[in-house]
Scaffold this motif. Structure first.
Motif, PDB file in Angstrom:
ATOM      1  N   GLN A   3       0.813  -1.222   0.000  1.00  0.00           N
ATOM      2  CA  GLN A   3       0.000   0.000   0.000  1.00  0.00           C
ATOM      3  C   GLN A   3       0.842   1.265   0.000  1.00  0.00           C
ATOM      4  O   GLN A   3       0.509   2.241  -0.675  1.00  0.00           O
ATOM      5  N   ARG A   4       1.956   1.251   0.728  1.00  0.00           N
ATOM      6  CA  ARG A   4       2.714   2.482   0.940  1.00  0.00           C
ATOM      7  C   ARG A   4       3.886   2.671  -0.023  1.00  0.00           C
ATOM      8  O   ARG A   4       4.356   3.785  -0.217  1.00  0.00           O
ATOM      9  N   ILE A   5       4.391   1.552  -0.614  1.00  0.00           N
ATOM     10  CA  ILE A   5       5.582   1.647  -1.479  1.00  0.00           C
ATOM     11  C   ILE A   5       5.322   1.078  -2.870  1.00  0.00           C
ATOM     12  O   ILE A   5       5.464   1.795  -3.868  1.00  0.00           O
ATOM     13  N   PHE A   6       4.898  -0.183  -2.961  1.00  0.00           N
ATOM     14  CA  PHE A   6       4.805  -0.824  -4.271  1.00  0.00           C
ATOM     15  C   PHE A   6       3.703  -0.234  -5.149  1.00  0.00           C
ATOM     16  O   PHE A   6       3.933   0.052  -6.332  1.00  0.00           O
ATOM     17  N   ALA A   7       2.507  -0.067  -4.596  1.00  0.00           N
ATOM     18  CA  ALA A   7       1.410   0.492  -5.408  1.00  0.00           C
ATOM     19  C   ALA A   7       1.720   1.914  -5.882  1.00  0.00           C
ATOM     20  O   ALA A   7       1.564   2.209  -7.075  1.00  0.00           O
ATOM     21  N   PRO A   8       2.172   2.809  -5.002  1.00  0.00           N
ATOM     22  CA  PRO A   8       2.513   4.152  -5.487  1.00  0.00           C
ATOM     23  C   PRO A   8       3.588   4.153  -6.581  1.00  0.00           C
ATOM     24  O   PRO A   8       3.513   4.940  -7.526  1.00  0.00           O
ATOM     25  N   LEU A   9       4.572   3.258  -6.461  1.00  0.00           N
ATOM     26  CA  LEU A   9       5.665   3.233  -7.434  1.00  0.00           C
ATOM     27  C   LEU A   9       5.330   2.417  -8.685  1.00  0.00           C
ATOM     28  O   LEU A   9       6.110   2.414  -9.639  1.00  0.00           O
ATOM     29  N   GLY A  10       4.201   1.708  -8.684  1.00  0.00           N
ATOM     30  CA  GLY A  10       3.871   0.862  -9.826  1.00  0.00           C
ATOM     31  C   GLY A  10       4.698  -0.411  -9.875  1.00  0.00           C
ATOM     32  O   GLY A  10       4.926  -0.968 -10.951  1.00  0.00           O
ATOM     33  N   MET A  11       5.142  -0.890  -8.701  1.00  0.00           N
ATOM     34  CA  MET A  11       5.926  -2.131  -8.629  1.00  0.00           C
ATOM     35  C   MET A  11       4.959  -3.311  -8.513  1.00  0.00           C
ATOM     36  O   MET A  11       4.705  -3.835  -7.440  1.00  0.00           O
ATOM     37  N   ARG A  12       4.429  -3.736  -9.660  1.00  0.00           N
ATOM     38  CA  ARG A  12       3.353  -4.733  -9.675  1.00  0.00           C
ATOM     39  C   ARG A  12       3.857  -6.171  -9.533  1.00  0.00           C
ATOM     40  O   ARG A  12       3.058  -7.073  -9.311  1.00  0.00           O
ATOM     41  N   SER A  13       5.141  -6.382  -9.713  1.00  0.00           N
ATOM     42  CA  SER A  13       5.674  -7.749  -9.711  1.00  0.00           C
ATOM     43  C   SER A  13       6.599  -8.007  -8.530  1.00  0.00           C
ATOM     44  O   SER A  13       7.441  -8.900  -8.583  1.00  0.00           O
ATOM     45  N   THR A  14       6.455  -7.216  -7.468  1.00  0.00           N
ATOM     46  CA  THR A  14       7.308  -7.358  -6.283  1.00  0.00           C
ATOM     47  C   THR A  14       6.460  -7.799  -5.105  1.00  0.00           C
ATOM     48  O   THR A  14       5.437  -7.176  -4.811  1.00  0.00           O
ATOM     49  N   SER A  15       6.872  -8.874  -4.441  1.00  0.00           N
ATOM     50  CA  SER A  15       6.065  -9.432  -3.352  1.00  0.00           C
ATOM     51  C   SER A  15       6.919 -10.380  -2.521  1.00  0.00           C
ATOM     52  O   SER A  15       8.028 -10.748  -2.909  1.00  0.00           O
ATOM     53  N   PHE A  16       6.376 -10.771  -1.376  1.00  0.00           N
ATOM     54  CA  PHE A  16       7.026 -11.804  -0.557  1.00  0.00           C
ATOM     55  C   PHE A  16       6.678 -13.164  -1.157  1.00  0.00           C
ATOM     56  O   PHE A  16       5.591 -13.699  -0.938  1.00  0.00           O
ATOM     57  N   GLY A  17       7.574 -13.703  -1.950  1.00  0.00           N
ATOM     58  CA  GLY A  17       7.288 -14.931  -2.678  1.00  0.00           C
ATOM     59  C   GLY A  17       6.278 -14.670  -3.784  1.00  0.00           C
ATOM     60  O   GLY A  17       5.706 -13.581  -3.885  1.00  0.00           O
ATOM     61  N   LEU A  18       6.083 -15.667  -4.642  1.00  0.00           N
ATOM     62  CA  LEU A  18       5.100 -15.522  -5.718  1.00  0.00           C
ATOM     63  C   LEU A  18       3.691 -15.471  -5.136  1.00  0.00           C
ATOM     64  O   LEU A  18       3.391 -16.128  -4.137  1.00  0.00           O
ATOM     65  N   ARG A  19       2.827 -14.690  -5.772  1.00  0.00           N
ATOM     66  CA  ARG A  19       1.427 -14.648  -5.370  1.00  0.00           C
ATOM     67  C   ARG A  19       0.691 -15.866  -5.935  1.00  0.00           C
ATOM     68  O   ARG A  19       1.141 -16.483  -6.892  1.00  0.00           O
ATOM     69  N   GLU A  20      -0.453 -16.156  -5.333  1.00  0.00           N
ATOM     70  CA  GLU A  20      -1.246 -17.295  -5.786  1.00  0.00           C
ATOM     71  C   GLU A  20      -1.588 -17.151  -7.271  1.00  0.00           C
ATOM     72  O   GLU A  20      -2.009 -16.081  -7.717  1.00  0.00           O
ATOM     73  N   GLY A  21      -1.349 -18.203  -8.018  1.00  0.00           N
ATOM     74  CA  GLY A  21      -1.689 -18.184  -9.440  1.00  0.00           C
ATOM     75  C   GLY A  21      -0.578 -17.687 -10.342  1.00  0.00           C
ATOM     76  O   GLY A  21      -0.701 -17.754 -11.573  1.00  0.00           O
ATOM     77  N   GLU A  22       0.501 -17.169  -9.761  1.00  0.00           N
ATOM     78  CA  GLU A  22       1.609 -16.683 -10.596  1.00  0.00           C
ATOM     79  C   GLU A  22       2.470 -17.850 -11.072  1.00  0.00           C
ATOM     80  O   GLU A  22       2.636 -18.841 -10.369  1.00  0.00           O
ATOM     81  N   ASP A  23       3.015 -17.708 -12.273  1.00  0.00           N
ATOM     82  CA  ASP A  23       3.742 -18.770 -12.946  1.00  0.00           C
ATOM     83  C   ASP A  23       5.119 -18.980 -12.319  1.00  0.00           C
ATOM     84  O   ASP A  23       5.953 -18.066 -12.322  1.00  0.00           O
TER      85      ASP A  23
END
Length: 418
Positions: free
Chosen positions: A220-240
């Motif tokens: 909410q505070r860093i990734f969404a504002p910066l448009g970092m759509r592919s950054t997360s703690f491990g892969l998200r559900e459904g990601e290849d």
């Protein structure tokens, strides 16, 4: 800077010799051709303009999958600057002071003990004379350590609890902090520098102070504002899973063969296939080159991005100055732990190391160039003097296998002609 890795600026327009930039890929490719590196992706930007993207080799050697611009990478300790930025965003809001004892929010650290003698089985300890403060977490001067150092009886205590290259199964961030708090510190807080789980504890502090899990705060505070759509703690559900580069470890080369080779580390690599219980502020993120470039450019721009601002420029400047007492370097003030780059002439701030004496450092670099890297040989740096950002991605453990980071600075700086 766009969401992809399209080079749209003639390097000569921002002072680079295009022919000399080509040396970067040629040198890195030699490691790939020699069987020492599975593959890589490198970016170079100046004044916010991307002038070079190089990639070669494979994200998965065995299955012949090449490195792509949208390949996901385990960035490990390149998570630390993100956590440090998150903490300083809260600091700017008045959530805490840098000198506050962390026990105000994490009571398990209220009465730390400090190792002075003995074995990992029977340590001799004394009470801490100084509480662990927020600034100690930001600067790795807390006395906390890592199990994988194999340097000290306290490291062995971490390993005995299941903390080496991972954490005990099912233990969440709150639980791992309680476990670390039960082990003696390596030294009195503030008295030395030692690379360790300080930033993971800082991540837990962020959770308690903000009232949000670390992944939600980041999103909410860093990734969404910066448009970092592919950054997360491990892969998200459904990601290849195939989008995530395979993890490799260096193995000694055979006589007459390459000096080093590598082998898949699939069991360790699988930890990033899904969101873990422990949200590691010190090393848990996966990202893409384009995403992380947005974060690095945020730093270069002093906390601003195209749509607004996450931190004030003076906060970034404060984070990227040397905070070791007496302007000491890590080599003098720190413990002799493994590192890919020299620690002579290098200081440490809030989540970054920085060059304080290029001659002592022994690498073509500028004073104030700040950086950090990850265990799988990823790295980035920002050079405020030349207004440059550089990032590098591969998946080879440990980061000390090849001197990539030193070569990168020399190769980028030799290509600057204006």
């Amino acid at each position: 800077m766009g969401s992809d890795l399209t080079v749209s600026t003639d390097p000569a327009e921002v002072g680079f010799d295009p022919a000399r930039l080509g040396r970067i890929d040629r040198r890195l490719a030699r490691w790939v051709d020699d069987g020492q590196l599975p593959g890589f992706l490198v970016t170079v930007a100046r004044h916010g303009k991307l002038v070079h993207v190089g990639r070669q080799g494979f994200r998965d050697v065995e299955n012949g999958l090449p490195v792509e611009e949208d390949t996901r990478w385990r960035i490990y300790s390149m998570t630390k600057p993100v956590t440090s930025v998150a903490a300083m965003m809260l600091y700017e809001e008045g959530a805490f002071e840098l000198g506050d004892p962390i026990a105000k929010w994490l009571p398990e650290f209220a009465e730390p003990r400090v190792y002075v003698a003995g074995s990992s089985q029977r340590p001799v300890t004394v009470p801490a004379t100084e509480p662990i403060r927020v600034k100690h977490l930001l600067t790795h001067t807390s006395g906390l350590t890592y199990g994988f150092h194999h340097q000290h009886p306290v490291d062995a205590m971490y390993r005995a609890m299941g903390h080496e290259w991972g954490s005990p199964p099912g233990a969440d961030t709150a639980e791992v902090c309680r476990q670390w708090a039960s082990v003696p510190l390596l030294f009195q807080p503030g008295s030395e520098w030692n690379y360790g789980v300080s930033t993971d504890v800082l991540g837990r502090l962020i959770e308690v102070v903000s009232g949000q899990p670390l992944d939600e705060f980041f999103e909410q505070r860093i990734f969404a504002p910066l448009g970092m759509r592919s950054t997360s703690f491990g892969l998200r559900e459904g990601e290849d899973v195939e989008s995530l580069a395979r993890l490799y470890a260096a193995v000694p080369g055979r006589p007459g063969g390459a000096p080093t080779a590598f082998a898949p580390m699939d069991a360790m690599g699988a930890a990033a296939h899904s969101k873990p219980a422990f949200l590691s502020g010190g090393g848990g993120l996966v990202s893409t080159a384009a995403d992380y470039l947005r974060f690095v450019e945020l730093l270069r721009r002093g906390g601003s991005y195209d749509g607004g601002r996450l931190l004030g420029p003076r906060t970034i400047a404060y984070m990227t100055r040397n905070h070791l007492p007496g302007n000491a370097d890590i080599d003098t003030f720190g413990r002799p732990v493994f590192a890919e780059t020299p620690l002579r002439g290098v200081g440490f701030g809030f989540g970054f190391s920085m060059v304080i004496d290029p001659a002592k450092y022994g690498v073509l670099a500028n004073v104030g160039d700040y950086t950090w890297g990850g265990a799988a040989s990823t790295a980035f740096y920002v050079d405020p003097v030349e207004d440059i950002t550089v990032s590098f991605y591969t998946q080879l453990l440990p980061s000390s296998t090849l001197p990539i980071r030193n070569y990168l600075r020399a190769l980028v700086n030799q290509a600057l002609v204006d």
